[in-house]
Design an enzyme around this catalytic site. Sequence first.
Site, PDB file in Angstrom:
ATOM      1  N   PRO A  18      13.290  -6.574  -0.314  1.00  0.00           N
ATOM      2  CA  PRO A  18      13.133  -7.404   0.886  1.00  0.00           C
ATOM      3  C   PRO A  18      13.841  -6.749   2.059  1.00  0.00           C
ATOM      4  O   PRO A  18      15.033  -6.440   1.986  1.00  0.00           O
ATOM      5  CB  PRO A  18      13.838  -8.715   0.488  1.00  0.00           C
ATOM      6  CG  PRO A  18      14.878  -8.295  -0.513  1.00  0.00           C
ATOM      7  CD  PRO A  18      14.320  -7.102  -1.230  1.00  0.00           C
ATOM      8  N   MET A  19      13.124  -6.498   3.149  1.00  0.00           N
ATOM      9  CA  MET A  19      13.725  -5.880   4.327  1.00  0.00           C
ATOM     10  C   MET A  19      13.278  -6.622   5.580  1.00  0.00           C
ATOM     11  O   MET A  19      12.078  -6.728   5.852  1.00  0.00           O
ATOM     12  CB  MET A  19      13.333  -4.402   4.400  1.00  0.00           C
ATOM     13  CG  MET A  19      13.929  -3.557   3.294  1.00  0.00           C
ATOM     14  SD  MET A  19      13.463  -1.807   3.425  1.00  0.00           S
ATOM     15  CE  MET A  19      11.768  -1.899   2.835  1.00  0.00           C
ATOM     16  N   CYS A 104      24.039  -9.195   1.307  1.00  0.00           N
ATOM     17  CA  CYS A 104      23.807  -8.736   2.675  1.00  0.00           C
ATOM     18  C   CYS A 104      25.135  -8.477   3.388  1.00  0.00           C
ATOM     19  O   CYS A 104      26.021  -9.338   3.396  1.00  0.00           O
ATOM     20  CB  CYS A 104      22.995  -9.762   3.452  1.00  0.00           C
ATOM     21  SG  CYS A 104      22.697  -9.272   5.171  1.00  0.00           S
ATOM     22  N   LYS A 144      20.169 -11.085  -5.864  1.00  0.00           N
ATOM     23  CA  LYS A 144      20.365  -9.698  -5.424  1.00  0.00           C
ATOM     24  C   LYS A 144      21.762  -9.604  -4.832  1.00  0.00           C
ATOM     25  O   LYS A 144      22.120 -10.379  -3.939  1.00  0.00           O
ATOM     26  CB  LYS A 144      19.321  -9.294  -4.390  1.00  0.00           C
ATOM     27  CG  LYS A 144      19.431  -7.829  -3.959  1.00  0.00           C
ATOM     28  CD  LYS A 144      18.265  -7.444  -3.047  1.00  0.00           C
ATOM     29  CE  LYS A 144      18.258  -5.941  -2.783  1.00  0.00           C
ATOM     30  NZ  LYS A 144      19.318  -5.528  -1.831  1.00  0.00           N
ATOM     31  N   ASN A 211      19.252  -0.679  -7.313  1.00  0.00           N
ATOM     32  CA  ASN A 211      18.735  -0.508  -5.956  1.00  0.00           C
ATOM     33  C   ASN A 211      19.656   0.415  -5.160  1.00  0.00           C
ATOM     34  O   ASN A 211      20.869   0.310  -5.259  1.00  0.00           O
ATOM     35  CB  ASN A 211      18.633  -1.878  -5.278  1.00  0.00           C
ATOM     36  CG  ASN A 211      18.256  -1.796  -3.808  1.00  0.00           C
ATOM     37  OD1 ASN A 211      18.908  -2.411  -2.971  1.00  0.00           O
ATOM     38  ND2 ASN A 211      17.225  -1.058  -3.464  1.00  0.00           N
ATOM     39  N   GLY A 212      19.039   1.329  -4.400  1.00  0.00           N
ATOM     40  CA  GLY A 212      19.810   2.187  -3.520  1.00  0.00           C
ATOM     41  C   GLY A 212      19.417   3.650  -3.597  1.00  0.00           C
ATOM     42  O   GLY A 212      19.514   4.265  -4.656  1.00  0.00           O
TER      43      GLY A 212
END
Length: 337
Positions: A18-19, A104, A144, A211-212
Amino acid sequence: MNRGFWDKLKKPIFVLAPMANVTDAAFRFLIAKYGKPDVTWTEFVSADGLVSEGLEKLLVDFWYSETERPIVAQIFGAKPENFYKVAKLIKDLGFDGIDINMGCPDRAVLKQGAGGALIKNPKLAQEIILAAKEGASVLPVSVKTRLGVGKIDIENWIPELLKTDIAAITIHLRTVKELSLVPAHWEIMPQVVELINQLTTKENRPLILGNGDVLTLTEAEQKISETGADGVMIGRGIFGNPWMFNKETPIEKIPVHKRLQAMIEHSKLFEEKFVNLPMGGKRFEVMKKHYKAYVNGFDGAKELRMKLMETKNAQEVEQIVSEFARSDAMRRTVAVK
């Protein structure tokens, strides 16, 4: 444990990150068309906003097409009562799952006690997850998050999340403080997997995604093999590349004119869906962050990008690309079909 659609997925699992102002309904439609991921995420949306007068405007971020399924709605916030209400809304909107952002690093989000700030408040994090699960009813709830706030702290943080029986957990392999300024700590992922395996059984173990810094499916497959994760979430690699998840036709095999056609299609979809909405639309300039990624690596790309950055609508984008297609630079790059 209610894993819902997650139990039907074949491993390894490749999912879309999600961005904000990137993976909107226009781009996700294109991704589903050219290279569909195993799971699609929406942009993250404020749970507080979704229970306020701003609901109608925020629902734009929850638009989706049937081709994107299974699709997960991601939300953030710090008030359990709002997560209960919003989870019911997400269920009514027909989503396949709910994901809670607990990683976030944006200052405005942290100031609310949301996103990555919840790593320092595990009790509240648990209350939020349980409230969302209650409101979601049959929908699976996932999280997340990150490795920690100022330092890596998986031993204290992850066990608290596991107490809520979440369906899946995505670990962005950096701390909140690190933002995206350092390489992702993929060397920590085997420890994350081992820790979760030790604390859960087959019946209540969540699926584990890393993720990353993963830009290709080949890299994703390698990370999964090396770490024992169930899958990988890919973010930045999707820029200018709706073929990201297409194993049969990676972007290296896509001729330049096809990439430019996809960019035009993307521009038209964005304009059609988001510009001039009655409740206040998005500016066409938002679309331009994609042009640098679409237009690179071929003769004349720099000049074409400069012209595209001056466009005001999709029609101008199409006109400029059409002119480029007739240019010497394009003929030197590839024969236009």
